[in-house]
Write a protein that holds these residues in place. Sequence first.
Motif, short mmCIF file in Angstrom:
data_model
loop_
_atom_site.label_atom_id
_atom_site.label_comp_id
_atom_site.label_asym_id
_atom_site.label_seq_id
_atom_site.Cartn_x
_atom_site.Cartn_y
_atom_site.Cartn_z
N LYS A 31 44.11 27.92 44.04
CA LYS A 31 44.68 27.92 42.69
C LYS A 31 43.54 27.99 41.69
N VAL A 32 43.68 28.86 40.70
CA VAL A 32 42.66 28.98 39.66
C VAL A 32 42.87 27.85 38.65
N VAL A 33 41.81 27.07 38.41
CA VAL A 33 41.92 25.92 37.51
C VAL A 33 41.04 26.06 36.28
N GLY A 34 40.28 27.14 36.19
CA GLY A 34 39.45 27.34 35.01
C GLY A 34 38.78 28.71 35.05
N LYS A 35 38.27 29.15 33.91
CA LYS A 35 37.55 30.42 33.86
C LYS A 35 36.51 30.37 32.76
N LYS A 36 35.43 31.16 32.95
CA LYS A 36 34.36 31.20 31.96
C LYS A 36 33.73 32.59 31.98
N LEU A 37 33.52 33.16 30.80
CA LEU A 37 32.87 34.45 30.69
C LEU A 37 31.35 34.25 30.72
N MET A 38 30.71 34.82 31.73
CA MET A 38 29.27 34.72 31.88
C MET A 38 28.61 35.91 31.20
N LYS A 39 27.36 35.75 30.78
CA LYS A 39 26.68 36.78 30.01
C LYS A 39 26.03 37.86 30.88
N GLY A 60 29.53 41.65 31.02
CA GLY A 60 29.81 40.26 31.34
C GLY A 60 30.53 40.12 32.67
N THR A 61 30.48 38.93 33.21
CA THR A 61 31.15 38.60 34.47
C THR A 61 32.05 37.40 34.25
N MET A 62 33.28 37.49 34.77
CA MET A 62 34.20 36.37 34.66
C MET A 62 34.02 35.46 35.87
N ARG A 63 33.84 34.18 35.62
CA ARG A 63 33.73 33.20 36.70
C ARG A 63 34.98 32.33 36.70
N TYR A 64 35.76 32.43 37.79
CA TYR A 64 36.94 31.59 37.94
C TYR A 64 36.59 30.36 38.77
N THR A 65 37.00 29.21 38.29
CA THR A 65 36.90 27.98 39.07
C THR A 65 38.19 27.82 39.85
N VAL A 66 38.08 27.62 41.16
CA VAL A 66 39.27 27.56 41.99
C VAL A 66 39.33 26.24 42.77
N LYS A 86 42.11 40.10 36.99
CA LYS A 86 42.53 39.00 36.12
C LYS A 86 43.44 38.06 36.90
N LEU A 87 43.05 36.79 36.97
CA LEU A 87 43.83 35.75 37.63
C LEU A 87 44.26 34.72 36.59
N GLU A 88 45.48 34.23 36.71
CA GLU A 88 46.00 33.29 35.73
C GLU A 88 45.61 31.86 36.08
N VAL A 89 45.30 31.09 35.07
CA VAL A 89 44.81 29.72 35.25
C VAL A 89 45.96 28.73 35.28
#
Length: 211
Positions: A45-53, A58-64, A94-97
Amino acid sequence: MSGWVLSLLLLCSWSLSDLVVDACTCVPIHPQDAFCNSDIVIRAKVVGKKLMKDGPFGTMRYTVKQMKMYRGFEKMPHVQYIYTEASESLCGVKLEVNKYQYMITGRVYDGKVYTGLCNLNEKWDQLTLAQRKGLNHRYNQGCGCKIKPCYYLPCFVTSKNECLWTDMLSNFGLSGSQSKYFACIQQKEGYCSWYRSWAPPDKTIINATDP
């Protein structure tokens, strides 16, 4: 978005000098091949996301929150982050949080798990029972087999380790019966054939040209 029509073969191209970005293009892939060709396969389950530089866009980092791992124990026994391109034109997914549990596949580079539109990423509740069984053991049993796509007739298997995949003839691989219910498994004689994993106790085995 249906993960079954997406493959691990990334056909994106882009040019920084011309600032031209082509759309992400993926070819159909059977879920068994997606499983066997991935370094990591998890339910999470995706619990967070952050756009990395890092990277041009940019790269999207999903916390799962990892629920279960199906493949990749030797590479990374526990996955905390999933990385993907921030741009969909570069095959970023794109994954939903805090909404769904996903089945996520990816590759490991420099100690990080990367995924994209051409990987298999599907909402868990949209998988069939046979697909879930495939993740647990059937797909792994068939990693020595080759699933051969058939885009137009006639088409044939050319070696004993091939299964003919015909979903594309009717719906281009989208929600086809072989993707939903079958795994390509090697039999005692060395031949690979389709196995219908939700079949009754007789464990029906069908030949390489069915269904």
